[in-house]
Design an enzyme around this catalytic site. Structure first.
Site, PDB file in Angstrom:
ATOM      1  N   ARG A  18       1.160  -9.750   1.916  1.00 46.10           N
ATOM      2  CA  ARG A  18       3.080  -9.360   1.777  1.00 46.10           C
ATOM      3  C   ARG A  18       3.175 -10.397   2.988  1.00 46.10           C
ATOM      4  NH1 ARG A  18       6.213  -4.763   2.459  1.00 46.10           N
ATOM      5  NH2 ARG A  18       7.300  -4.411   0.527  1.00 46.10           N
TER       6      ARG A  18
ATOM      7  N   ALA B 214      -1.651   2.125   1.552  1.00 44.02           N
ATOM      8  CA  ALA B 214      -0.715   0.222   1.123  1.00 44.02           C
ATOM      9  C   ALA B 214       0.556   0.941   0.909  1.00 44.02           C
ATOM     10  CB  ALA B 214      -0.872   0.211  -0.473  1.00 44.02           C
TER      11      ALA B 214
ATOM     12  N   HIS C 172       4.475   5.672   2.725  1.00 44.48           N
ATOM     13  CA  HIS C 172       5.963   5.015   3.418  1.00 44.48           C
ATOM     14  C   HIS C 172       5.684   6.405   4.435  1.00 44.48           C
ATOM     15  CE1 HIS C 172       6.935   2.627   0.043  1.00 44.48           C
ATOM     16  NE2 HIS C 172       6.197   1.594   0.618  1.00 44.48           N
TER      17      HIS C 172
ATOM     18  N   CYS D 256      -1.358   3.157  -3.390  1.00 45.21           N
ATOM     19  CA  CYS D 256      -2.198   3.558  -2.623  1.00 45.21           C
ATOM     20  C   CYS D 256      -1.460   3.683  -1.075  1.00 45.21           C
ATOM     21  CB  CYS D 256      -3.493   3.961  -2.244  1.00 45.21           C
ATOM     22  SG  CYS D 256      -3.748   2.938  -1.229  1.00 45.21           S
TER      23      CYS D 256
END
Lengths: 488, 515
Positions: free
Chosen positions: A98, A67, A197, A64
């Site tokens: 990550r 994220a 992003h 999403c």
């Protein structure tokens, strides 16, 4: 397998998959699946629909917006504290998953692997969480005095209940003089992590870029560059940085793997921005070009062919001194990577690979496999846009199955039909294919190995692919009593 | 540069001098207070270990740092996967489901099926009904489940989606496609409780919706239900079933996710094992339901006790006395004497405890985890003569738990050294560990950073554990589970002893071959 047979097989795979869906969903999914080949014919890379709503009720591999912002762009900025603002889950599930490597004293001057949450309860939903956020910001500054800023990463409820986190952040910044950024990256926004992003980039544009407090003391050189869109997974950015330094450039910032706030703030002093993950950071690169006149260049450090080509492209931007040094560096490492290829190519030649990753690697890594004599016969993205597919076309070497936003059902069917020798995707997919006895590598996280960027990293990549493909464990999937008798 | 004969990955690559130089070069562009001023970092690092810091840290009200809990729908997904041919379905954004699947997959090293209906902005404005209508049909067409277990995310809860109306509406519009499918649903807002609350809500909803009304109940004198709770140890499920079988064939586990997360190589099976839906539908007929995790089944208990008017008991079969109580309960309910096999198992556990007690006796432990896990584990530590110095429960229930824990700690002859820390996170525990140190810690993967910071050895027991393999395959329940716990804890203590005494001509006078 002949090119024609391969293509037929790929077409059939798509038809079989589509036949399982109810009509409405089949119609939708048909637009995201196709076959393409490098011959210049108009293929699926030109027509595939992407960046669209996922079909409901399937096992999507997508994440999403939260994220994308917290997990990808902001999270790795190491000396800032990133608060997951809302219920406890999102921060917990994304904690330490990550492999954004960094050097620092965690909990004191670096915070990447920690989880800061406002841990919403029902009261916060009903009465709003602004007060709690304000208090949280104060507590953070008291308990973590070396933080160089705070970002507030919104979870779903924040936008829905209409909390004004922007003003809370603004007030805190005004009162303390500390950088405080509220990022409205609620998970329901957009169709995947991709919008996260973009939102994250916009907030860096609006808050970090205008901060000139460090710029005045900065002494420029003609060789200053920034690495953009490298999250230092398994140390990728360090393995990149060494090459750039060796050819005579000075890396002043790393975005955002192992990044510090100051580095990001001085990035507008770069002479050139080097963009690796186009999908996640093309936005800020474009902004820096428009606002500060900094040119940007895409590059690809997967495999020696790509790395050499990219290094030459980067050097061409600078003077002859850099270009000469670049050739020396290329020559130095080529001897090593040739030896790596000589060692591993015979073990991997002709092996077929199917890829499914995020928004960059499904095309960027193709060259690295090709350098080892392996062939990519299927690739697709979780959250690419149209321009990603156009860029993919350039990297195709043969007829390739293209799947956008593939879900687990489709991937399973494609793999069963195509029977690749290796599947390279994410952790959710890993065990599905390993159960089938297929070698698998996690290409989001390098399967706890890496780095994979640059020349030294190619040696790691080659070694890991050999480890995956040629492990004796795959011979045991079938029990001896199930194997056909030979020569009976 | 890499040596082709000895290619190394990041673990050793970055130790090469040329990379150390790269890392050094980077520092000149880094933060003004951080990496460039090591004295300041050292000074603050020391301060975080102080009593002064502890006071500030423990009095935090708004920010949670390094929690030891997760959110509701995670538990709901576990419940769904405990029934045969069942697809967990999360009504909300697919981002949440990606997280749930990843989280479980990393713990079990197994695939985790779960779908979502991918709600986004339009659903936020218009509600998620359209998503549910398409979603249930697509899910049914692709994955052919017998049951779809619907839970919600915080998004669906904030906008107020009504599952009852949605599921009914979706069924009606599905042109008969969903007629033969069970679709239990539960509201599982992430901003209430934790993953164990989600387990409870989904379990309660599943039982209520699959079973007939009380008037149609036909009591089966021999039938007993066992609800395991949020159980990350698959071996525990197996062992509980084994023990039950020794007493009766009519003891049925409700929500049995053992096989789903433990499938073999050869082919991929989307669904594996699980409680038969037929058995779930007759749960109301049982004479008794035993819950193994009282605080994971608080509202489920209310349904069973108040609506079903069924006998409801809780047992916590971790450690010796916990298992004894469970075994005696089964013996009482089935009217059967404890079988010899179990008597033998018990004797073996006690024998093992007597073999190893010296290494656990008097050792101070910090431990964290879910409420029922802690009650069982702390009880075992006390049985072994250990001192549970810090018991941290981030998702501590409001009622009852603290008193129960206190009662267990009272059995310790050093109860005054034991502290219960309800609703505290792991950053709070860090302060406790620096100011009042312990010998060992027991907890999940997040203890890894506490270990690095405090050097206190971590024994990994709990959920999640991402960085060690196969521990979830074992049992921590029953007598055999007791032996596992003993093995892990004692041998970790011995490993630590060896570590402390390994220096040649320094400490190795106590580096014994026989322990």
């Amino acid at each position: 397998m002949g090119e024609e047979t391969l293509q037929t097989q790929q077409q059939e795979a798509i038809e079989e998959v589509l036949s399982a869906y109810p009509a409405k969903a089949a119609k939708n999914r048909a637009k995201h699946l196709g076959v393409d080949s490098p011959e210049g014919v108009k293929g699926s890379c030109d027509t595939t629909r992407s960046n669209k709503q996922t079909v409901p009720g399937v096992m999507s591999q997508r994440g999403c917006a939260y994220a994308g912002s917290k997990g990808v762009v902001w999270g790795p900025i190491k000396d800032m504290i990133h608060i997951s603002h809302g219920p406890i889950g999102c921060g917990q599930y994304s904690r330490g998953g990550r492999r954004n490597y960094y050097i620092g004293t965690t909990g004191v001057d670096t915070f990447v692997t920690m989880n800061f949450s406002t841990d919403f309860n029902e009261k916060d939903i009903v009465f709003g969480g602004d007060k709690k956020l304000k208090k949280a910001l104060e507590e953070i500054d008291e308990l973590f005095p070396l933080n160089n800023g705070i970002s507030v990463q919104s979870e779903c409820p924040i936008g829905l209940i209409g909390d004004d986190i922007q003003s809370v952040a603004k007030i805190h910044k005004k009162e303390t003089g500390h950088q405080t950024v509220a990022v409205s990256c609620e998970g329901f926004r957009g169709v995947s992590q991709s919008l996260g992003h973009h939102i994250a980039n916009d907030m860096i544009r609006d808050h970090v870029m205008p901060d000139s407090s460090y710029k005045k003391d900065f002494e420029s050189t003609p060789y200053d560059v920034s690495i953009i869109g490298d999250y230092n997974i398994g140390g990728d950015a360090w393995a990149t940085r060494i090459l750039l330094e060796e050819i005579g450039l000075r890396v002043i910032a790393q975005w955002s793997g192992d990044a510090s706030y100051k580095e990001m703030a001085i990035a507008p002093k770069s002479k050139l921005n080097l963009l690796h993950c186009y999908r996640s950071m093309n936005y800020i690169s474009r902004h820096m070009e428009q606002e500060f006149g900094i040119p940007w260049m895409e590059y690809n450090f997967f495999g020696p062919s790509n790395t050499t080509e990219s290094l030459r492209k980067i050097a061409a931007f600078f003077d002859e001194k850099i270009q000469k040094k670049t050739e020396e560096v290329i020559a130095k490492y080529t001897a090593m990577t040739d030896a790596v290829i000589a060692k591993y190519r015979p073990l991997l030649e002709g092996k077929k690979v199917m890829l499914y990753v995020g928004g960059l690697r499904p095309r960027h890594v193709i060259g690295a496999y090709e350098d080892l004599g392996m062939e990519v016969i299927g690739t697709g993205y979780e959250f690419a846009h149209g321009d990603d597919y156009k860029r993919t076309k350039e990297d195709l070497k043969r007829s390739t199955l293209i799947y956008d936003d593939a879900n687990e059902f489709e991937l399973e069917q494609f793999v069963k039909k195509m029977r690749p020798d290796l599947v390279a995707a994410g952790v959710k997919e890993k065990y599905v294919f390993q159960k089938m006895g297929l070698p698998f590598r996690q290409m989001h996280s390098w399967d706890y190995s890496g780095p994979y960027h640059g020349y030294d990293a190619f040696a790691v990549f080659a070694k890991d692919m050999d480890l995956a493909m040629n492990s004796p464990v795959w011979n045991h999937t079938q029990a001896p009593w199930e194997k056909e008798e030979i020569g009976a | 540069m890499q040596d082709v004969d000895n290619i190394v990955n990041g673990q050793k690559l970055f130790l090469k001098p040329e990379y150390q130089e790269v890392l050094e070069n980077k520092k000149q562009f880094e933060s003004s207070v951080g990496a460039t001023n090591p004295q300041k970092v050292e000074e603050i690092a020391e301060w975080t270990k102080s009593w002064e810091y502890r006071e500030k840290n423990l009095s935090r009200e708004a920010i949670t740092v390094n929690p030891a809990k997760a959110c509701q729908p995670l538990g709901a997904v576990m419940v769904g996967l405990g029934f045969e041919n069942t697809m967990p379905y999360v009504h909300g954004s697919h981002g949440c489901v990606a997280y749930f699947r990843t989280y479980f997959t990393r713990h079990f090293k197994e695939p985790t099926p779960c779908v979502s209906d991918s709600m986004s902005e339009s659903a936020a404005v218009f509600g998620g009904l359209a998503n549910m209508k398409d979603g249930l049909r697509n899910c049914n067409a692709l994955y052919k489940p017998d049951m779809i277990a619907v839970s919600t995310t915080c998004m669906a809860e904030v906008i107020g989606d009504d599952l009852n109306a949605f599921v009914t509406g979706a069924r009606e519009e599905a042109e008969g496609e969903l007629d033969n499918i069970e679709i239990p649903y539960a509201h599982t807002p992430s901003f209430v409780g934790s993953h164990i609350t989600g387990y409870d809500n989904m379990m309660k909803a599943t039982l209520e919706q699959l079973n007939p009304s009380r008037s149609e109940r036909v009591e089966d004198e021999e039938r007993i239900n066992i609800i395991p709770g949020f159980e990350p140890y698959l071996g525990s499920l197996r062992e509980i079933k084994n023990i039950s079988k020794m007493f009766s064939d009519k003891i049925i586990m409700i929500g049995d996710h053992e096989e789903q997360w433990d499938t073999g190589a050869g082919e991929y099976k989307l669904y594996a094992g699980g409680t038969k839906i037929e058995d779930a539908k007759t749960a109301i007929n049982a004479k008794t339901t035993i819950s193994l995790q009282k605080y994971s089944t608080v509202s489920t208990a209310k349904t069973i006790k108040n609506k079903w008017k069924q006998e409801y008991v809780t047992c916590n079969p971790i450690g010796l006395s916990g298992t004894d109580a469970f075994v005696m309960k089964l013996s009482e309910l089935t009217n059967k004497e404890v079988p010899n096999e179990l008597k033998n198992q018990r004797a073996k556990l006690v024998d093992a405890m007597q073999d190893s007690y010296a290494y656990m006796h008097g050792k101070k432990f910090a431990i964290w985890g879910d409420p029922d896990f802690l009650l069982g584990m702390v009880s075992f530590l006390v049985e072994m003569g250990s001192i549970p110095t810090h018991v941290v429960c981030h998702n501590a229930p409001r009622k009852g738990w603290e008193d129960e824990m206190k009662a267990i700690l009272e059995k310790s002859n050093r109860a005054d050294e034991c502290n219960i820390w309800p609703n505290k996170d792991l950053w709070a525990l860090r302060s406790l560990l620096f100011t009042e140190p312990v010998d060992f810690m027991i907890g999940n993967v997040y203890g890894k950073e506490l270990y690095r910071d405090t050097k206190i050895p971590l024994i990994r027991i709990g959920f999640p554990i991402f960085d060690r393999h196969h521990l979830h395959r074992y049992s921590i329940s029953g007598y055999e589970g007791g032996i596992n716990l003993l093995t892990w804890i004692t041998n970790s203590i011995l490993d630590h002893l060896d570590e402390e005494t390994k220096d040649i001509a320094q400490t190795d006078y106590f580096f014994d071959a026989v322990r």
